[in-house]
Design an enzyme around this catalytic site. Structure first.
Site, short mmCIF file in Angstrom:
data_model
loop_
_atom_site.label_atom_id
_atom_site.label_comp_id
_atom_site.label_asym_id
_atom_site.label_seq_id
_atom_site.Cartn_x
_atom_site.Cartn_y
_atom_site.Cartn_z
CG HIS A 268 -2.01 -1.01 1.17
ND1 HIS A 268 -2.85 -1.17 0.09
CD2 HIS A 268 -2.36 -1.97 2.06
CE1 HIS A 268 -3.68 -2.17 0.32
NE2 HIS A 268 -3.40 -2.67 1.52
CG ASP B 107 -3.30 -8.30 0.46
OD1 ASP B 107 -4.38 -7.71 0.72
OD2 ASP B 107 -2.44 -8.51 1.32
CG HIS C 93 -6.86 -5.08 1.77
ND1 HIS C 93 -6.40 -6.06 2.66
CD2 HIS C 93 -7.99 -4.59 2.33
CE1 HIS C 93 -7.21 -6.13 3.69
NE2 HIS C 93 -8.19 -5.25 3.52
CG ASP D 243 -5.34 -9.88 3.24
OD1 ASP D 243 -4.95 -10.42 2.19
OD2 ASP D 243 -5.07 -8.69 3.53
#
Length: 335
Positions: free
Chosen positions: A124, A159, A161, A246
């Site tokens: 990120h 991921d 995200h 995740d």
């Protein structure tokens, strides 16, 4: 040659036990590895800290300075999600340095492939901002170092995200391809199909925003029809994987329905394109399952495949997404 694991107890210094991204994550993963037969198939090595100079090739002076300053006293938050501990400037550079070192070892033939069990995570972190649990972008820093050596790099990011930071850093480049499977709508709100890059990088960013409940079958359809055919045409010298567990169906921060076995299958698929693969840890917060997800991948990487009893009900339909991806990318790739 062997599979190398990049790991250090120093990564436990970055820790806030009230936060899902805490030191227990690596502890349970290493515990799972040490209990398994796969331990005999890997070489665990200590990372070397990244030089400050290399950081400035990817991140802004202001961003680096912020982490450096805060980590002198530590225990501060730079946003609602992201904490900085004392000594984190060194810890984060150690994480990034480990991924760089592992990529160099694989490219040079010192290892067949490798897994960087490092934290804090990185995907990120943009050029100018630490965010989303991430301080510096480990995968991007290592990728940029490989690109300096005239190596083409494919980054695959499953991921849950979207890796907005990695996309941001390479959005206008064609020597790096970014492929992301992620949940949408979900944090950080980026990763739409139409986000394909700009300038020289147009067509080299490929986003597959999955829906809540999509799982193994949905992911494999995207890989088989979009990601893998394009990856073969790109023909990378090395593949860097930003691995987030995740997306597992039992993860508390997730919403996808991936099983532990899918992570190993994803490695197998990309090995057909390029066996030089380096994984680096991103998310994954179910402490009962992240170690098993790791073993699924290491089993495939070492040729000692393992499988788990891990059923998950999913919605396999990605027909509209496939249609949108093909329409968006057909002018750039044969799909």
């Amino acid at each position: 040659m062997t599979t190398q694991i990049m790991y250090s107890d120093e990564f436990h210094k970055h820790n806030n036990m009230e936060h899902p991204e805490n030191a227990e994550r690596l502890k349970v993963m290493m515990s799972e590895l040490k209990k398994s037969q796969i331990l005999k198939e890997v070489e665990i090595i200590e990372p070397k800290i990244l030089s400050e100079k290399i950081l400035y090739d990817v991140h802004s002076e202001e961003m680096i300075g912020q982490i450096k300053e805060i980590s002198t006293h530590g225990n501060m938050w730079i946003d609602l999600d992201t904490y900085v501990c004392k000594f984190d400037y060194g810890t984060a550079r150690l994480a990034a340095g480990g991924v760089v070192q592992l990529c160099e070892n694989v490219i040079q033939g010192k290892a067949y492939n490798g897994y960087a069990l490092v934290r804090p995570p990185g995907h990120h972190a943009t050029k100018n901002r630490s965010m989303g649990f991430c301080l510096f972008n480990n995968a991007a820093i290592a990728t940029n170092e490989m690109a300096k050596k005239d190596k083409k790099v494919l980054i695959f990011d499953p991921d849950v995200h979207h890796g907005n930071g990695t996309q941001d850093i390479f959005y206008d480049r064609k020597d790096v391809m970014y492929q992301s499977l992620h949940l949408s709508p979900h944090y950080p709100g980026t990763g739409a199909v139409r986000e394909i890059g700009i300038g020289d990088g147009e067509g080299y960013t490929i986003n597959a925003p999955l829906k809540y409940g999509n799982g193994d079958k949905a992911a494999m359809k995207i890989l088989e029809e979009i990601f893998l055919p394009i990856g073969r045409q790109f023909n990378p010298d090395i593949i860097v994987m930003s691995i987030g567990y995740d997306s597992h169906h039992l993860d508390p921060l997730g919403g996808l329905k991936f099983t532990a076995n899918l992570y190993g299958e994803m490695i197998a698929k990309y090995q057909e394109i390029q066996p030089k693969i380096v994984c680096t840890l991103e998310g994954g917060y179910n402490l009962n399952w992240i170690g098993k997800c790791l073993l699924s991948q290491l089993g495939q990487m070492t040729g000692k495949k393992v499988e788990f009893n891990d059923p998950a009900e999913e919605n396999p339909d990605v027909s509209k997404l496939l249609e949108n991806l093909k329409n968006e990318l057909k002018n750039y790739w044969e799909i």
